[in-house]
Design a protein around this motif. Structure first.
Motif, PDB file in Angstrom:
ATOM      1  N   PRO A   1       0.950  -1.110  -0.012  1.00 18.19           N
ATOM      2  CA  PRO A   1       0.172   0.040   0.025  1.00 18.19           C
ATOM      3  C   PRO A   1       0.929   1.254  -0.048  1.00 18.19           C
ATOM      4  N   ARG A   2       0.315   2.409  -0.415  1.00 16.21           N
ATOM      5  CA  ARG A   2       1.018   3.560  -0.288  1.00 16.21           C
ATOM      6  C   ARG A   2       1.431   3.957   1.095  1.00 16.21           C
ATOM      7  N   PRO A   3       2.641   4.420   1.481  1.00 15.87           N
ATOM      8  CA  PRO A   3       3.127   4.906   2.883  1.00 15.87           C
ATOM      9  C   PRO A   3       1.944   5.942   3.283  1.00 15.87           C
ATOM     10  N   ARG A   4       1.631   5.722   4.480  1.00 16.59           N
ATOM     11  CA  ARG A   4       0.873   6.826   4.967  1.00 16.59           C
ATOM     12  C   ARG A   4       1.733   7.706   6.171  1.00 16.59           C
ATOM     13  N   VAL A   5       1.227   8.820   5.931  1.00 23.41           N
ATOM     14  CA  VAL A   5       1.939   9.898   7.112  1.00 23.41           C
ATOM     15  C   VAL A   5       0.796  10.751   7.681  1.00 23.41           C
ATOM     16  N   LEU A   6       0.889  11.009   8.913  1.00 22.66           N
ATOM     17  CA  LEU A   6       0.061  11.673   9.884  1.00 22.66           C
ATOM     18  C   LEU A   6       0.738  12.904  10.090  1.00 22.66           C
ATOM     19  N   VAL A   7      -0.053  14.051   9.477  1.00 18.13           N
ATOM     20  CA  VAL A   7       0.475  15.192   9.607  1.00 18.13           C
ATOM     21  C   VAL A   7      -0.405  16.091  10.717  1.00 18.13           C
ATOM     22  N   ILE A   8       0.184  16.440  11.721  1.00 14.41           N
ATOM     23  CA  ILE A   8      -0.529  17.240  12.976  1.00 14.41           C
ATOM     24  C   ILE A   8      -0.158  18.726  12.904  1.00 14.41           C
ATOM     25  N   GLU A   9      -1.326  19.544  12.717  1.00 10.97           N
ATOM     26  CA  GLU A   9      -1.262  20.940  12.493  1.00 10.97           C
ATOM     27  C   GLU A   9      -2.507  21.683  12.942  1.00 10.97           C
ATOM     28  N   ASN A  10      -1.870  22.610  13.663  1.00 13.50           N
ATOM     29  CA  ASN A  10      -3.038  23.443  14.514  1.00 13.50           C
ATOM     30  C   ASN A  10      -3.990  23.762  13.506  1.00 13.50           C
ATOM     31  N   GLU A  11      -3.726  24.330  12.506  1.00 15.27           N
ATOM     32  CA  GLU A  11      -4.366  24.672  11.396  1.00 15.27           C
ATOM     33  C   GLU A  11      -4.557  23.989  10.181  1.00 15.27           C
ATOM     34  N   ALA A  12      -5.416  23.265   9.680  1.00 17.01           N
ATOM     35  CA  ALA A  12      -5.452  22.567   8.622  1.00 17.01           C
ATOM     36  C   ALA A  12      -5.032  23.232   7.302  1.00 17.01           C
ATOM     37  N   ARG A  13      -5.449  24.333   7.166  1.00 19.40           N
ATOM     38  CA  ARG A  13      -5.079  25.014   5.696  1.00 19.40           C
ATOM     39  C   ARG A  13      -3.795  25.530   5.810  1.00 19.40           C
ATOM     40  N   SER A  14      -2.813  25.438   7.144  1.00 17.97           N
ATOM     41  CA  SER A  14      -1.398  25.649   6.971  1.00 17.97           C
ATOM     42  C   SER A  14      -0.653  24.382   6.476  1.00 17.97           C
ATOM     43  N   ALA A  15      -1.520  23.261   6.400  1.00 18.10           N
ATOM     44  CA  ALA A  15      -0.683  22.171   6.088  1.00 18.10           C
ATOM     45  C   ALA A  15      -1.026  21.756   4.719  1.00 18.10           C
ATOM     46  N   ARG A  16      -1.735  22.766   3.884  1.00 19.39           N
ATOM     47  CA  ARG A  16      -2.034  22.363   2.365  1.00 19.39           C
ATOM     48  C   ARG A  16      -0.726  22.123   1.431  1.00 19.39           C
TER      49      ARG A  16
END
Length: 349
Positions: A22-37
């Motif tokens: 499967p494609r590798p999965r990464v969990l991104v933790i960010e206070n504001e989701a739009r900042s992680a775009r």
């Protein structure tokens, strides 16, 4: 394959074994989701599956993190995680072999309050700053509720400990003042240089809980005192666990924000009027915190002091350079990297 004379039929076939992963999965933790775009888009461009979540939505059981190859914290302060979540990250890295990437910023690592936490334990750096003349001078006033309700759950003892911890973090050049309020307010320690830190700490030990809750005069005193100081940075932390007598808090907080005095508020327990405290922090261009119990208050005061004083944040133009040969950076042309406007200070372990 066509276009040539084939005289050997024995080599007309081949065998290969392919494992479909499967494609590798990464969990991104960010206070504001739009900042992680942009970060999420860059990862997805490398055929990586990205799950972006706010800190409170990060799984607590380590087993739930096992489905990710990497957990990436993007400029997230320590206060955003519960003790259970930090333990889960430590177990995920130490016991399950998961990957952890911490992207720095003004809310992460040293200025993010990582010092002394489980997060710092699993990182390859100490989250410490060096006292330097380059850091701007900070003037800070701590406004503490000492009403009778602060006796419950040891809140007044934890408030004193939080205040002591904040004072110890300041440099001798910084200024600090402590105001305690009940039905009336008074300077426990008038605003002045931290050169005689021990005297300030002794005065903090005299704060006892009694009486009602009248917060406005205490905030006004802090405003008037900070308005007169020449410090480059000016900050107020307000701690309360109850409902205050009325006052024009919104106008006062707005005036403080316009005067360059930031205001952060800490609500302890369920009785504090959170909407008012949230408005004060918003108008005062600071942060608001809600603590179910007073146990989290010392950590919040330490974080607020580090943030307000820009501790661990060096703001000056510089060009990054490689000081050691590392295989991981062998193909990265740092000599072509752009100049940067600042960095977060840490120390290698």
């Amino acid at each position: 394959i066509e276009g040539f004379d084939d005289t050997l039929s024995q080599n007309n076939w081949g065998v290969a074994v392919v494992f479909g992963l499967p494609r590798p999965r990464v969990l991104v933790i960010e206070n504001e989701a739009r900042s992680a775009r942009r970060l999420a888009a860059a990862l997805e461009g490398e055929k990586i599956e990205v799950d972006v979540r706010r800190p409170e939505a990060m799984p607590e059981p380590p087993a739930e993190l096992e489905g990710y190859e990497v957990v990436l914290l993007s400029n997230v302060p320590a206060r955003s995680f519960s003790a259970q979540q930090m333990e889960a990250l430590a177990d995920y890295v130490g016991d399950l072999g998961g990957g952890l990437i911490v992207v720095g910023g003004d809310q992460a690592l040293t200025p993010g309050g990582y010092r002394g936490t489980k997060l710092e334990e699993i990182l390859p750096v100490h989250c410490e700053f060096t006292e330097t003349d380059e850091r701007p001078k900070l003037a800070m006033v701590l406004v503490l509720d000492r009403s009778g309700s602060m006796r419950e759950g040891g809140a007044i003892e934890l408030a004193r400990e939080a205040t002591r911890r904040a004072v110890r973090m300041l440099d001798a050049k910084d200024e600090v003042g402590v105001i305690a309020f009940q039905d009336f307010s008074e300077w426990v320690s008038p605003i002045g240089p931290c050169s005689d830190r021990e005297e300030v700490l002794e005065r903090i030990d005299t704060i006892a809980a009694e009486g009602g809750t009248n917060m406005y005069p205490a905030m006004e005193r802090a405003y008037l005192a900070l308005r007169e100081t020449p410090a480059e940075l000016k900050h107020v932390i307000v701690l309360t666990d109850g409902v205050s007598h009325p006052g024009d808090f919104h106008a006062l907080a707005a005036a403080m924000g316009e005067a360059g005095i930031t205001v952060s508020t800490v609500a302890v327990g369920q009785e504090a009027v959170r909407p008012l405290l949230e408005d004060i922090a918003r108008l005062g261009k600071g942060h608001h915190y809600h603590c179910e119990s007073a146990e989290a208050v010392p950590e919040i005061f330490a974080l607020e002091t580090a943030t307000a004083g820009k501790m661990g944040v060096i703001e000056k133009p510089f060009r990054p350079k490689l000081t050691a040969r590392l295989p991981a950076l062998a193909e990265i042309g740092l000599e072509r990297a752009p100049s940067l406007l600042g960095y977060v200070e840490t120390r290698p372990k």
